[in-house]
Motif scaffolding. Structure first.
Motif, PDB file in Angstrom:
ATOM      1  N   UNK A 251       0.810  -1.288  -0.049  1.00  0.00           N
ATOM      2  CA  UNK A 251      -0.121   0.168   0.137  1.00  0.00           C
ATOM      3  C   UNK A 251       0.857   1.326  -0.010  1.00  0.00           C
ATOM      4  N   UNK A 252       0.821   2.178   1.065  1.00  0.00           N
ATOM      5  CA  UNK A 252       1.478   3.429   0.999  1.00  0.00           C
ATOM      6  C   UNK A 252       3.153   3.014   1.481  1.00  0.00           C
ATOM      7  N   UNK A 253       3.242   1.744   1.936  1.00  0.00           N
ATOM      8  CA  UNK A 253       4.407   1.332   2.150  1.00  0.00           C
ATOM      9  C   UNK A 253       5.304   0.884   0.850  1.00  0.00           C
TER      10      UNK A 253
ATOM     11  N   UNK B 165       9.107   5.561  -0.010  1.00  0.00           N
ATOM     12  CA  UNK B 165       8.432   6.847   0.033  1.00  0.00           C
ATOM     13  C   UNK B 165       7.307   6.542   0.813  1.00  0.00           C
ATOM     14  N   UNK B 166       7.285   5.803   2.121  1.00  0.00           N
ATOM     15  CA  UNK B 166       6.268   5.810   2.765  1.00  0.00           C
ATOM     16  C   UNK B 166       6.609   5.864   4.380  1.00  0.00           C
ATOM     17  N   UNK B 167       6.332   4.909   5.072  1.00  0.00           N
ATOM     18  CA  UNK B 167       6.739   4.717   6.383  1.00  0.00           C
ATOM     19  C   UNK B 167       8.209   4.570   6.417  1.00  0.00           C
TER      20      UNK B 167
ATOM     21  N   UNK C 239      11.953  -0.538   4.567  1.00  0.00           N
ATOM     22  CA  UNK C 239      10.738  -0.962   5.110  1.00  0.00           C
ATOM     23  C   UNK C 239       9.668  -1.600   4.151  1.00  0.00           C
ATOM     24  N   UNK C 240       9.984  -1.393   2.782  1.00  0.00           N
ATOM     25  CA  UNK C 240       9.333  -2.306   2.055  1.00  0.00           C
ATOM     26  C   UNK C 240       9.591  -3.894   2.015  1.00  0.00           C
ATOM     27  N   UNK C 241      10.536  -3.963   2.505  1.00  0.00           N
ATOM     28  CA  UNK C 241      10.988  -5.492   2.796  1.00  0.00           C
ATOM     29  C   UNK C 241      10.249  -6.379   3.736  1.00  0.00           C
ATOM     30  N   UNK C 242       9.434  -5.493   4.589  1.00  0.00           N
ATOM     31  CA  UNK C 242       8.417  -6.033   5.439  1.00  0.00           C
ATOM     32  C   UNK C 242       7.339  -6.300   4.982  1.00  0.00           C
ATOM     33  N   UNK C 243       6.880  -5.399   3.916  1.00  0.00           N
ATOM     34  CA  UNK C 243       5.450  -5.813   3.369  1.00  0.00           C
ATOM     35  C   UNK C 243       5.725  -7.060   2.225  1.00  0.00           C
TER      36      UNK C 243
ATOM     37  N   UNK D 174      -1.226   4.385  11.010  1.00  0.00           N
ATOM     38  CA  UNK D 174       0.065   3.921  11.482  1.00  0.00           C
ATOM     39  C   UNK D 174       0.346   2.310  11.391  1.00  0.00           C
ATOM     40  N   UNK D 175       1.568   1.950  10.951  1.00  0.00           N
ATOM     41  CA  UNK D 175       1.955   0.437  10.521  1.00  0.00           C
ATOM     42  C   UNK D 175       1.388  -0.436  11.568  1.00  0.00           C
TER      43      UNK D 175
END
Length: 545
Positions: free
Chosen positions: A69-71, A83-85, A255-259, A498-499
């Motif tokens: 999403x925004x992550x 470009x997010x959290x 952080x995108x690695x978490x998604x 928030x995440x």
């Protein structure tokens, strides 16, 4: 294609079909365990992981070509830029998610604790670092503003810690917020009442704690973490400081690695993840969910749908008029803040940047008063994330940056503000001593219109419903909706933005679906659908659903 053209294309696709038509999917033979999750953000991915582990047949569909999403990331010469959290807080939420679904967070991503929470810079050149170590922060504030303000910080931290503990179980972790339990906590600790008072804004409460206006400005900024102004948000939002003070973690690689790890774990558990093909319409028959129609015309039968996008899209009829009654207007309006986000690679000079550096304006009123009017801040606070910096790191010559400036949601926070946004970002930072070479091109900026394209129906708002007003936390929609078989997850649903909060919403949605299927079933409920019952380290002592 411009952001405006892209947005019009998105809306045309969403409204192309007749939203009043009922489902053409046959009702016979659709298994009870078929679930479609709309949106691969944190809430949708968390719900999908839990439901797939519980034995449901889960499909995730997202119109964006990435999970998160925004992550999200944008490409650059220095590599992908978040470009997010930018950091993770409340790590126990994610440990529980992976443990509850049969794995461990550390097996999928590498987390690094960041001892320096943020560096704060004011126009007069003063600078303050806050740390994960409370004593280090107290020492820094003593040197920055004197012993009286250091003592005030200790009192503020103690109060917000009590607030956090009082809110955690009855609000954040509960499927529905329980005002009685919150009132009970305040009865047991009467010192909490001032921070819970109906006429006490965060700004007013901070003025009672701190004499130094810079510290009021700093801790008032935490209202923006959920899209609010400290002058209109309730004092209880001071507890957001505790979520950060208890530790922040960066994900190695971004952080995108978490998604991506959550999407992969959902697939390993049996879920299907369809990216780049969103849902055009939710199919309804005889008042109950029967499936969804994708943008390419494909129809997916389902008995349950989790809407993990912004709930306002339902109320606006973007997914069909038959499901618009699922959300009442007060559950989605008024809207929270949006942002203008720059993501780019450059060579910095001047200020010694930390991983997080916040450049404050002269007066917070010149930021929040224009935002209330629906215009860009006149003297904004600028958050700069130097993604290649942090404790123990030596940054490369070409670094990756994300800069965030608060903005109003649509219709006024439009892309026509691009020139104004640039003028109020880079010359302001240069005046503070920070210069980027080269300055980023226009397409490195995402405006509220761009966020509306990512999350249709949101009006570009990043945090769902506004947090303004004492009862705002109780007015968010919950996991269950008025449409049987339609559930909610994501930052627009309880427990909020928030995440970690969005991830908790996925737990609430999955639990509601499991409970509702059990109530419909004539067979005796087993310990866990599709698996064995095991208690996690963080939830083992919790009461059973």
């Amino acid at each position: 294609m411009t952001e405006c053209q892209f947005l019009l294309t998105v809306q045309c696709k969403l409204l192309w079909t007749d939203p009043c038509a009922e489902s053409t999917i046959p009702t016979m033979g659709v298994p009870e365990d078929k679930v479609v999750v709309i949106g691969a953000g944190m809430g949708g991915l968390a719900a999908a992981m839990r439901l797939a582990h519980a034995g449901f047949d889960v499909t995730i569909a997202d119109r964006n070509p990435w999970a998160g999403g925004k992550m999200r990331t944008v490409p650059s010469a220095a590599g992908p830029i978040d470009a997010g959290p930018t950091v993770l807080t409340m790590r126990d939420v994610f440990d529980a998610l992976f443990e509850d679904t049969g794995s461990a967070l550390d097996a999928h991503v590498n987390l690094e604790a960041e001892p320096l929470l943020a560096r704060h810079v004011w126009p007069d050149g003063s600078m303050l670092d806050l740390h994960a170590d409370a004593e280090a922060s107290e020492t820094a504030i003593r040197a920055f503003a004197g012993p009286a303000e250091a003592a005030a910080f200790v009192r503020f931290s103690e109060e917000t810690a009590r607030l956090f503990e009082a809110f955690d179980a009855p609000m954040m972790r509960a499927a529905r917020p329980r005002i009685q339990a919150l009132a009970g906590a305040a009865m047991r600790d009467p010192s909490l009442w001032p921070a819970l008072g109906p006429f006490q804004t965060l700004a007013r409460r901070l003025a009672r704690h701190f004499e130094d206006p810079r510290l009021r400005q700093l801790f008032g900024r935490y209202a923006t973490y959920v899209g609010g102004s400290p002058y209109d948000s309730p004092a209880v939002l001071g507890l957001i400081w505790q979520a950060e003070a208890r530790g922040v973690w960066r994900v190695t690689g971004g952080m995108h690695r978490l998604a991506a790890a959550m999407a992969k774990r959902a697939e390993d558990l049996g879920a299907r993840v369809l990216l780049g093909n969103g849902v055009r319409r939710i199919e309804v028959q005889a008042g109950s969910i029967r499936g969804v129609q994708l943008e390419d015309g494909t129809r997916l039968p389902a008995r349950q749908v989790v809407m993990a996008g912004d709930p306002r899209a339902l109320a606006a009829g973007l997914l069909g008029n038959h499901v618009s009654p699922a959300i009442r207007p007060p559950n989605a309006e008024p809207r929270s803040l949006s942002a203008n986000v720059w993501a780019f690679a450059a060579r910095p000079s001047g200020v010694d940047l930390a991983h997080h550096t916040v450049f404050f304006g002269h007066d917070p009123r010149t930021e929040f008063d224009p935002l209330r009017r629906g215009t860009l801040p006149e003297d904004p606070t600028l958050y700069v994330c130097a993604e290649d910096r942090g404790t123990g790191r030596t940054p490369p010559a070409l670094e990756r940056f994300e800069i965030i400036m608060n903005a109003p949601p649509l219709p006024r926070g439009q892309s026509r503000d691009l020139a104004t946004c640039r003028k109020r970002t880079f010359p302001v930072l240069k005046a503070r001593g920070l210069v980027f070479s080269p300055e980023p091109p226009d397409d490195a900026l995402t405006t509220p219109m761009g966020f509306e394209a990512i999350s249709p129906g949101s009006l570009g708002s990043l945090y769902g419903r506004s947090p303004h007003g004492l009862m705002a936390a109780f007015q968010r929609p919950h996991a269950r909706t008025a449409v049987p078989g339609l559930y909610l997850a994501g930052g627009g649903a309880h427990p909020g933005a928030g995440v970690p909060m969005a991830t908790l919403s996925g737990r609430h949605a999955a639990a509601a679906i499991e409970t509702d299927r059990t109530l419909r079933s004539k067979s005796r409920r087993t310990a866990m659908l599709g698996g064995t019952s095991t208690a996690s380290r963080t939830t083992g002592a919790a009461p059973s659903r």
